[in-house]
Design a protein around this motif. Sequence first.
Motif, mmCIF file in Angstrom:
data_model
loop_
_atom_site.group_PDB
_atom_site.id
_atom_site.type_symbol
_atom_site.label_atom_id
_atom_site.label_comp_id
_atom_site.label_asym_id
_atom_site.label_seq_id
_atom_site.Cartn_x
_atom_site.Cartn_y
_atom_site.Cartn_z
ATOM 1 N N ASP A 50 7.361 4.011 -36.224
ATOM 2 C CA ASP A 50 6.189 3.951 -37.096
ATOM 3 C C ASP A 50 6.596 3.851 -38.559
ATOM 4 O OD1 ASP A 50 3.248 4.078 -37.097
ATOM 5 O OD2 ASP A 50 3.537 5.887 -38.274
ATOM 6 N N GLU A 51 7.652 4.553 -38.950
ATOM 7 C CA GLU A 51 8.125 4.479 -40.326
ATOM 8 C C GLU A 51 8.631 3.075 -40.671
ATOM 9 O OE1 GLU A 51 8.014 6.765 -42.976
ATOM 10 O OE2 GLU A 51 6.573 7.494 -41.505
ATOM 11 N N ILE A 52 9.272 2.437 -39.703
ATOM 12 C CA ILE A 52 9.764 1.077 -39.946
ATOM 13 C C ILE A 52 8.613 0.160 -40.365
ATOM 14 C CG2 ILE A 52 10.708 -0.993 -38.839
ATOM 15 C CD1 ILE A 52 12.458 0.889 -37.131
ATOM 16 N N VAL A 53 7.516 0.211 -39.629
ATOM 17 C CA VAL A 53 6.416 -0.730 -39.896
ATOM 18 C C VAL A 53 5.510 -0.281 -41.033
ATOM 19 C CG1 VAL A 53 6.460 -1.585 -37.525
ATOM 20 C CG2 VAL A 53 4.906 0.281 -38.112
ATOM 21 N N ASP A 54 5.514 1.016 -41.348
ATOM 22 C CA ASP A 54 4.590 1.522 -42.371
ATOM 23 C C ASP A 54 5.233 1.775 -43.730
ATOM 24 O OD1 ASP A 54 2.509 1.448 -40.616
ATOM 25 O OD2 ASP A 54 2.294 3.619 -40.380
ATOM 26 N N SER A 55 6.534 2.027 -43.754
ATOM 27 C CA SER A 55 7.130 2.546 -44.984
ATOM 28 C C SER A 55 8.297 1.741 -45.555
ATOM 29 C CB SER A 55 7.614 3.993 -44.759
ATOM 30 O OG SER A 55 6.545 4.817 -44.353
ATOM 31 N N PHE A 56 9.019 1.034 -44.732
ATOM 32 C CA PHE A 56 10.252 0.406 -45.210
ATOM 33 C C PHE A 56 9.961 -0.976 -45.808
ATOM 34 C CE2 PHE A 56 12.726 2.958 -41.778
ATOM 35 C CZ PHE A 56 12.462 4.127 -42.463
ATOM 36 N N HIS A 57 9.192 -0.978 -46.892
ATOM 37 C CA HIS A 57 8.683 -2.227 -47.455
ATOM 38 C C HIS A 57 9.762 -3.086 -48.122
ATOM 39 C CE1 HIS A 57 4.875 -0.470 -46.534
ATOM 40 N NE2 HIS A 57 4.951 0.453 -47.478
ATOM 41 N N ASP A 60 13.764 -5.787 -44.193
ATOM 42 C CA ASP A 60 13.255 -6.706 -43.177
ATOM 43 C C ASP A 60 12.771 -5.876 -41.986
ATOM 44 O OD1 ASP A 60 12.857 -8.525 -41.132
ATOM 45 O OD2 ASP A 60 14.589 -9.758 -41.645
ATOM 46 N N LYS A 61 11.483 -5.589 -41.979
ATOM 47 C CA LYS A 61 10.929 -4.694 -40.961
ATOM 48 C C LYS A 61 11.095 -5.246 -39.539
ATOM 49 C CE LYS A 61 7.314 -2.787 -43.966
ATOM 50 N NZ LYS A 61 5.857 -2.574 -44.108
ATOM 51 N N GLU A 62 10.870 -6.541 -39.395
ATOM 52 C CA GLU A 62 10.963 -7.136 -38.063
ATOM 53 C C GLU A 62 12.366 -6.980 -37.495
ATOM 54 O OE1 GLU A 62 9.938 -11.321 -35.701
ATOM 55 O OE2 GLU A 62 9.740 -11.196 -37.887
ATOM 56 N N THR A 63 13.374 -7.239 -38.310
ATOM 57 C CA THR A 63 14.754 -7.081 -37.859
ATOM 58 C C THR A 63 15.043 -5.619 -37.532
ATOM 59 O OG1 THR A 63 15.527 -8.976 -39.129
ATOM 60 C CG2 THR A 63 17.181 -7.347 -38.496
ATOM 61 N N LEU A 64 14.598 -4.712 -38.382
ATOM 62 C CA LEU A 64 14.822 -3.291 -38.141
ATOM 63 C C LEU A 64 14.186 -2.845 -36.828
ATOM 64 C CD1 LEU A 64 14.230 -1.720 -41.678
ATOM 65 C CD2 LEU A 64 16.405 -1.900 -40.456
ATOM 66 N N LEU A 65 12.951 -3.287 -36.575
ATOM 67 C CA LEU A 65 12.260 -2.878 -35.353
ATOM 68 C C LEU A 65 12.915 -3.490 -34.126
ATOM 69 C CD1 LEU A 65 9.945 -1.200 -34.257
ATOM 70 C CD2 LEU A 65 8.461 -3.206 -34.462
ATOM 71 N N ASN A 66 13.308 -4.749 -34.217
ATOM 72 C CA ASN A 66 14.001 -5.388 -33.090
ATOM 73 C C ASN A 66 15.336 -4.715 -32.800
ATOM 74 O OD1 ASN A 66 11.967 -7.265 -32.663
ATOM 75 N ND2 ASN A 66 12.897 -8.824 -33.956
ATOM 76 N N ASP A 67 16.050 -4.345 -33.862
ATOM 77 C CA ASP A 67 17.323 -3.638 -33.689
ATOM 78 C C ASP A 67 17.100 -2.263 -33.061
ATOM 79 O OD1 ASP A 67 18.713 -5.744 -34.772
ATOM 80 O OD2 ASP A 67 19.031 -4.810 -36.731
ATOM 81 N N PHE A 68 16.045 -1.603 -33.501
ATOM 82 C CA PHE A 68 15.698 -0.284 -32.961
ATOM 83 C C PHE A 68 15.423 -0.379 -31.458
ATOM 84 C CE2 PHE A 68 12.524 3.186 -32.290
ATOM 85 C CZ PHE A 68 13.289 4.267 -32.699
ATOM 86 N N GLU A 69 14.662 -1.393 -31.069
ATOM 87 C CA GLU A 69 14.370 -1.602 -29.642
ATOM 88 C C GLU A 69 15.640 -1.920 -28.871
ATOM 89 O OE1 GLU A 69 11.523 -4.356 -26.739
ATOM 90 O OE2 GLU A 69 11.620 -4.756 -28.899
ATOM 91 N N SER A 70 16.449 -2.809 -29.416
ATOM 92 C CA SER A 70 17.693 -3.194 -28.754
ATOM 93 C C SER A 70 18.626 -2.002 -28.571
ATOM 94 C CB SER A 70 18.387 -4.290 -29.560
ATOM 95 O OG SER A 70 19.636 -4.626 -29.008
ATOM 96 N N GLU A 71 18.744 -1.179 -29.608
ATOM 97 C CA GLU A 71 19.611 -0.002 -29.534
ATOM 98 C C GLU A 71 19.083 1.014 -28.528
ATOM 99 O OE1 GLU A 71 22.609 0.553 -30.890
ATOM 100 O OE2 GLU A 71 22.476 -1.553 -31.516
ATOM 101 N N TYR A 72 17.771 1.088 -28.401
ATOM 102 C CA TYR A 72 17.204 1.988 -27.397
ATOM 103 C C TYR A 72 17.628 1.567 -25.993
ATOM 104 C CZ TYR A 72 14.026 3.650 -23.865
ATOM 105 O OH TYR A 72 13.532 4.164 -22.686
ATOM 106 N N TYR A 73 17.508 0.285 -25.685
ATOM 107 C CA TYR A 73 17.864 -0.171 -24.342
ATOM 108 C C TYR A 73 19.368 -0.086 -24.088
ATOM 109 C CZ TYR A 73 13.101 -1.322 -23.274
ATOM 110 O OH TYR A 73 11.750 -1.211 -23.019
ATOM 111 N N LYS A 74 20.158 -0.231 -25.136
ATOM 112 C CA LYS A 74 21.593 0.008 -24.995
ATOM 113 C C LYS A 74 21.848 1.467 -24.630
ATOM 114 C CE LYS A 74 23.272 -3.540 -28.239
ATOM 115 N NZ LYS A 74 23.947 -3.758 -29.563
ATOM 116 N N ALA A 75 21.093 2.349 -25.257
ATOM 117 C CA ALA A 75 21.235 3.778 -24.974
ATOM 118 C C ALA A 75 20.839 4.098 -23.540
ATOM 119 C CB ALA A 75 20.386 4.587 -25.957
#
Length: 279
Positions: A50-57, A60-75
């Motif tokens: 939520d912070e990625i999409v609401d606060s990190f203006h 590059d929010k899209e890249t951050l969120l995609n990386d976050f998702e990717s890292e989750y599935y790696k975990a």
Amino acid sequence: MKSIFDTVSFKCSKLVTQHYSTSFSLAVKMLSPSIREAIYSIYGFVRLADEIVDSFHDFDKETLLNDFESEYYKAINSDISLNPILNSFQQTVKQYNITDDLIQAFLKSMKLDLSKSTYNTQTEYEDYIYGSADVVGLMCLKVFVKGNQQKYEQLQFEAMKLGSAFQKVNFLRDLKDDNLLLNRNYFPGVDLNNFTEQSKNTIINEIEEDFNIAFEGIIKLPIEAKFGVYTAYVYYKKLLKKLKNTPYYEIGNSRIRVSNYTKAGLLAQSFVTYKLKLV
């Protein structure tokens, strides 16, 4: 030893909860110690997204969120992440069998916040709330019932309604920031630039209906979870009452809050109600 890192990971999730939400943190403290860490880990995961999409203006929010998702599935695949929030969350997902459809629905709503600013239909509105809030309630319910699928299915609808109620209260509380800073309008058929008392009351009536249904689920929760969830319920009901008593034009120009002093009083009230077995 990985156990040390796991301990640190859950403490990081707890720290995120404490710093981002004093009210939710207070409610988690009222849960049984046996399930607190898991709930902290769920909050840590959804809070960062939520912070990625609401606060990190400035990023590059899209890249951050995609990386976050990717890292989750790696975990999930490797049983570890050097991101302590993801490391604790992946353990909770596996321990309590949190299904991937819930996580995907949540991430879908987060991605919508990157590209969609207005929700024009009831279906769009409900789909967003399902992903951003209802599924978070369902993730927590997975922890509360500790693998009892029959109990999970029995309480599923009420848990979703509680998530919806919390999210809609947040929408109404954050009306100013969502509209002026993020250029978002989640309420279909409501013109935030011409917000009226009638519009406010329509939204509040909808939230009150959600809360009424949710309460029926709270009283059926396992003992380990009931007081903590009830505490959160009482806090949000108080916030809703405050919004109800606030003129529509003030909601659109300021952020309504419940003071720490009032929160302490609500906690005491909740404790007495709980001990008297009125919930």
